[in-house]
Design a protein around this motif. Structure first.
Motif, mmCIF file in Angstrom:
data_model
loop_
_atom_site.group_PDB
_atom_site.id
_atom_site.type_symbol
_atom_site.label_atom_id
_atom_site.label_comp_id
_atom_site.label_asym_id
_atom_site.label_seq_id
_atom_site.Cartn_x
_atom_site.Cartn_y
_atom_site.Cartn_z
ATOM 1 N N ASN A 1 0.808 -1.220 0.000
ATOM 2 C CA ASN A 1 0.000 0.000 0.000
ATOM 3 C C ASN A 1 0.839 1.266 0.000
ATOM 4 O O ASN A 1 0.283 2.357 0.060
ATOM 5 C CB ASN A 1 -0.926 0.037 1.221
ATOM 6 N N ASN A 2 2.145 1.128 -0.016
ATOM 7 C CA ASN A 2 2.981 2.328 -0.074
ATOM 8 C C ASN A 2 3.115 2.754 -1.528
ATOM 9 O O ASN A 2 2.876 1.968 -2.441
ATOM 10 C CB ASN A 2 4.345 2.052 0.538
ATOM 11 N N VAL A 3 3.502 4.002 -1.679
ATOM 12 C CA VAL A 3 3.683 4.473 -3.055
ATOM 13 C C VAL A 3 5.058 5.116 -3.178
ATOM 14 O O VAL A 3 5.180 6.281 -3.512
ATOM 15 C CB VAL A 3 2.587 5.488 -3.485
ATOM 16 N N CYS A 4 6.081 4.326 -2.863
ATOM 17 C CA CYS A 4 7.442 4.822 -3.062
ATOM 18 C C CYS A 4 7.516 5.175 -4.550
ATOM 19 O O CYS A 4 7.150 4.355 -5.403
ATOM 20 C CB CYS A 4 8.453 3.767 -2.678
ATOM 21 N N SER A 5 7.970 6.392 -4.851
ATOM 22 C CA SER A 5 7.730 6.923 -6.194
ATOM 23 C C SER A 5 8.489 6.173 -7.292
ATOM 24 O O SER A 5 8.104 6.218 -8.448
ATOM 25 C CB SER A 5 8.083 8.413 -6.228
ATOM 26 N N TYR A 6 9.570 5.475 -6.917
ATOM 27 C CA TYR A 6 10.392 4.768 -7.910
ATOM 28 C C TYR A 6 9.897 3.352 -8.175
ATOM 29 O O TYR A 6 10.386 2.678 -9.079
ATOM 30 C CB TYR A 6 11.850 4.672 -7.397
ATOM 31 N N CYS A 7 8.933 2.861 -7.388
ATOM 32 C CA CYS A 7 8.728 1.406 -7.278
ATOM 33 C C CYS A 7 7.533 0.892 -8.086
ATOM 34 O O CYS A 7 6.425 1.422 -8.025
ATOM 35 C CB CYS A 7 8.553 1.049 -5.812
ATOM 36 N N ILE A 8 7.743 -0.211 -8.773
ATOM 37 C CA ILE A 8 6.723 -0.815 -9.626
ATOM 38 C C ILE A 8 5.834 -1.802 -8.847
ATOM 39 O O ILE A 8 4.747 -2.160 -9.302
ATOM 40 C CB ILE A 8 7.398 -1.528 -10.842
ATOM 41 N N VAL A 9 6.308 -2.230 -7.669
ATOM 42 C CA VAL A 9 5.632 -3.326 -6.952
ATOM 43 C C VAL A 9 4.132 -3.078 -6.703
ATOM 44 O O VAL A 9 3.315 -3.978 -6.943
ATOM 45 C CB VAL A 9 6.375 -3.674 -5.632
ATOM 46 N N PRO A 10 3.725 -1.884 -6.251
ATOM 47 C CA PRO A 10 2.277 -1.710 -6.019
ATOM 48 C C PRO A 10 1.450 -1.930 -7.290
ATOM 49 O O PRO A 10 0.290 -2.323 -7.212
ATOM 50 C CB PRO A 10 2.165 -0.252 -5.549
ATOM 51 N N TYR A 11 2.055 -1.705 -8.450
ATOM 52 C CA TYR A 11 1.332 -1.888 -9.720
ATOM 53 C C TYR A 11 1.309 -3.353 -10.145
ATOM 54 O O TYR A 11 0.392 -3.789 -10.818
ATOM 55 C CB TYR A 11 1.974 -1.041 -10.827
ATOM 56 N N GLY B 1 6.990 -10.347 3.476
ATOM 57 C CA GLY B 1 6.019 -9.346 3.033
ATOM 58 C C GLY B 1 6.797 -8.133 2.553
ATOM 59 O O GLY B 1 7.955 -7.949 2.946
ATOM 60 N N GLN B 2 6.181 -7.294 1.724
ATOM 61 C CA GLN B 2 6.880 -6.079 1.271
ATOM 62 C C GLN B 2 7.091 -5.123 2.430
ATOM 63 O O GLN B 2 8.011 -4.319 2.426
ATOM 64 C CB GLN B 2 6.101 -5.370 0.154
ATOM 65 N N ASN B 3 6.200 -5.199 3.423
ATOM 66 C CA ASN B 3 6.309 -4.317 4.584
ATOM 67 C C ASN B 3 5.676 -5.065 5.753
ATOM 68 O O ASN B 3 4.525 -4.849 6.102
ATOM 69 C CB ASN B 3 5.561 -3.011 4.267
ATOM 70 N N SER C 1 11.371 -5.056 6.645
ATOM 71 C CA SER C 1 10.859 -4.072 7.589
ATOM 72 C C SER C 1 10.906 -2.702 6.934
ATOM 73 O O SER C 1 11.853 -2.389 6.217
ATOM 74 C CB SER C 1 11.725 -4.053 8.844
ATOM 75 N N HIS C 2 9.880 -1.905 7.200
ATOM 76 C CA HIS C 2 9.879 -0.538 6.659
ATOM 77 C C HIS C 2 10.231 0.430 7.795
ATOM 78 O O HIS C 2 9.587 0.400 8.841
ATOM 79 C CB HIS C 2 8.507 -0.198 6.081
ATOM 80 N N PRO C 3 11.233 1.287 7.573
ATOM 81 C CA PRO C 3 11.673 2.187 8.651
ATOM 82 C C PRO C 3 10.549 3.043 9.231
ATOM 83 O O PRO C 3 10.567 3.362 10.420
ATOM 84 C CB PRO C 3 12.721 3.073 7.974
ATOM 85 N N ARG D 1 9.140 9.454 -1.582
ATOM 86 C CA ARG D 1 7.916 9.211 -0.790
ATOM 87 C C ARG D 1 8.089 8.059 0.187
ATOM 88 O O ARG D 1 7.203 7.210 0.329
ATOM 89 C CB ARG D 1 6.716 8.918 -1.696
ATOM 90 N N ARG D 2 9.250 8.041 0.836
ATOM 91 C CA ARG D 2 9.479 6.981 1.816
ATOM 92 C C ARG D 2 8.804 7.300 3.149
ATOM 93 O O ARG D 2 8.705 6.445 4.028
ATOM 94 C CB ARG D 2 10.987 6.781 2.016
ATOM 95 N N LYS D 3 8.435 8.559 3.362
ATOM 96 C CA LYS D 3 7.677 8.968 4.551
ATOM 97 C C LYS D 3 8.467 8.841 5.857
ATOM 98 O O LYS D 3 7.884 8.617 6.930
ATOM 99 C CB LYS D 3 6.356 8.204 4.654
HETATM 100 FE FE1 SF4 Z 1 8.068 -0.738 -3.282
HETATM 101 FE FE2 SF4 Z 1 8.769 -1.505 -0.833
HETATM 102 FE FE3 SF4 Z 1 7.980 0.989 -1.273
HETATM 103 FE FE4 SF4 Z 1 6.217 -1.005 -1.377
HETATM 104 S S1 SF4 Z 1 7.365 -0.304 0.438
HETATM 105 S S2 SF4 Z 1 6.382 0.689 -2.804
HETATM 106 S S3 SF4 Z 1 7.466 -2.612 -2.257
HETATM 107 S S4 SF4 Z 1 9.849 -0.030 -2.082
#
Ligand code: SF4
Ligand code: SAH
Ligand code: F3S
Length: 463
Positions: A168-178, A210-212, A248-250, A287-289
């Motif tokens: 559910n994150n939208v890190c701006s560089y990342c294709i995974v959510p799509y 998991g991604q996060n 883990s997401h920081p 957009r790492r927040k």
């Molecule tokens: Fe991509 Fe990880 Fe960010 Fe999700 S949390 S958008 S998988 S880098």
């Protein structure tokens, strides 16, 4: 015992050959796919030349990941030319991203996205040379929670368990959510059952994926289960079952998770905490927040509770608009934290992501490469220093198998995920062994056994 790798099928069994690219979640997905195909009458083969069905479970994270698969598709085409009737399926993230764009190659019969593996038998039943089949529907619910993955590892010691899917994150560089869709958590009871079955079948380590993982949340009639609770549940399966987790997401790793880790000896002392950049300007744009300061505070918290906890990370060099100063901020963060290990990448623009739409990919390729090389050189120094600190120490190691370089040696990992090699003394894969580190390289701890007798045997004698 369904989750043991099948060796042979009936004479009329169809054979499937599977190649897996990308992350650990994809490795686990291939095991889910094999389970589904096994129920449909397929057996696994390691030999592409005898397969009736060739599958590539693909990754889209960077352009070079996709280029490799395009190269493989050409190899698959040769197999089809040589042996008419052979089917080729492209599944996973690249299937989801490119959809029918993959069919244009003329060498692909089946395209299936990460949430449509249950439909593989139907796609296979419907496919003909003139009508390739595709299912790339993403789901809000699919977790494959009821499917027992058929393990494809060879050592029978360490297994992956996916605890959630999507992001559910939208890190701006990342294709995974799509490519993977929205985040959903898996029923904790199915996770627990899988861990218990693995332990009963001789496995001694599970990695929760998991991604996060920190945003894992299951809401059932009996209440909520968060990641810290799930971690404790799995750790209680047995003190002889090691538990790892990633990623883990920081922004989300909680004090509860850190204290839960500290409360169980069998939860490995290792956190993979991708930082991506040490520059606040870049983190904001990504957009790492979280900020650099927030990240450093989390590291301090982890180390204050578990001084021996290994920390690893992911770093991207040359993101959009990255200045020399931003890059130096990444190097200085690395100096401050001193990661035990890192995965390091050049930024690769992914079509359709926020960054691709909003920010020009303006760091020249040679500058990206030079910055990445500086990051790699610094990390190599830190990895070596981290290993040098372990020389003279003893560690409990889970034996994974025979060393590839020397058949007289075994290899295994410490709780901090460092690879140890040591002369075999009657131990085998799945044993816990106490080793003392004699010397090291930046990648390996060269060790000797200090307990002649297997620790597990001693432990059993005490019972
Ligand atoms: Fe991509 Fe990880 Fe960010 Fe999700 S949390 S958008 S998988 S880098
Ligand atoms: N969910 C994890 C990581 C998933 S992808 C997380 O949030 O950290 C694994 C790593 O690939 C990322 O951490 C990032 O460092 C890298 N990555 C992702 N997209 C990328 C891109 N477009 N270019 C280069 N590296 C990328
Ligand atoms: Fe790659 Fe998909 Fe994993 S893009 S990194 S295989 S989630």
């Amino acid at each position: 015992m369904k989750n043991i790798r099948p060796l042979t099928g009936n004479a009329d069994s169809k054979k499937v050959y599977i190649e897996t690219y990308g992350c650990q979640m994809n490795v686990n997905d291939s095991e889910v796919i094999l389970s589904i195909l096994q129920d449909d009458g397929y057996v696994l083969t390691d030999n592409m030349g005898e397969a009736d069905l060739i599958l590539a479970n693909t990754c889209s994270i960077r352009d070079n990941a996709e280029q490799r698969v395009w190269g493989r598709i050409e190899q698959f085409r040769l197999q089809k030319n040589r042996r008419p009737g052979v089917l080729v399926g492209i599944v996973g993230c690249m299937a989801e991203r490119l959809k029918d764009g993959l069919l244009d190659s003329g060498a692909v019969d089946i395209v299936a996205g990460p949430d449509s593996y249950r439909s593989l038998p139907e796609l296979l039943a419907a496919v003909t040379p003139d009508s390739p089949q595709m299912n790339v529907t993403l789901s809000h619910e699919e977790t494959y929670g009821d499917i027992t993955p058929v393990r494809m590892d060879r050592n029978g010691v360490s297994a992956y368990i996916s605890i959630m899917r999507g992001c559910n994150n939208v890190c701006s560089y990342c294709i995974v959510p799509y490519t993977r869709g929205v985040e959903r958590s898996r029923d904790p009871q199915t996770i627990l059952r899988e861990a218990e079955e693995l332990f009963a079948n001789g496995y001694r380590e599970v990695s929760l994926l998991g991604q996060n993982v920190d945003s894992y949340l299951w809401k059932g009639p009996e209440g909520q289960t968060d990641f810290a609770t799930l971690l404790a549940m799995v750790a209680q399966v047995s003190p002889e079952l090691r538990v790892r987790f990633s990623t883990s997401h920081p922004k989300d790793i909680s004090d509860e998770v850190i204290y839960t880790m500290a409360g169980y000896d069998n939860i490995c002392r290792h956190i993979h905490l991708p930082v991506q950049s040490g520059s606040n300007a870049m983190l904001e744009k990504m957009r790492r927040k979280y900020t650099r300061e927030w990240y450093l505070e989390r590291v301090e918290k982890i180390r204050s509770v578990m001084p021996d906890c290994a920390l690893t990370t992911d770093i991207i060099a040359g993101f959009c608009g990255e200045t020399r100063q931003d890059h130096l901020d990444t190097l200085s963060l690395m100096e401050e934290v001193r990661f035990d290990y890192a995965f390091m990448f050049q930024y690769s623009e992914r079509p359709g992501t926020l960054a691709a739409r909003k920010y020009p990919d303006d760091v020249p390729p040679e500058v990206k490469t030079a910055r990445l090389n500086e990051i790699i050189a610094l990390q190599n120094r830190h990895s070596l220093e981290s290993n040098e600190k372990d020389v003279g120490k003893t560690f409990r190691v889970l034996v994974e198998g025979v060393s590839k370089r020397n058949p007289g040696e075994l290899y295994g990992r410490t709780s901090g995920n460092k690879v140890c090699v040591f002369p075999a003394q009657g131990h085998k894969a799945g044993d816990f062994v106490e080793v003392k580190v004699l010397s090291c390289t930046s990648a390996t701890l060269i060790s000797e056994c200090v307990s002649g007798q297997k620790i597990v045997d001693l432990w059993q004698q005490e019972q």
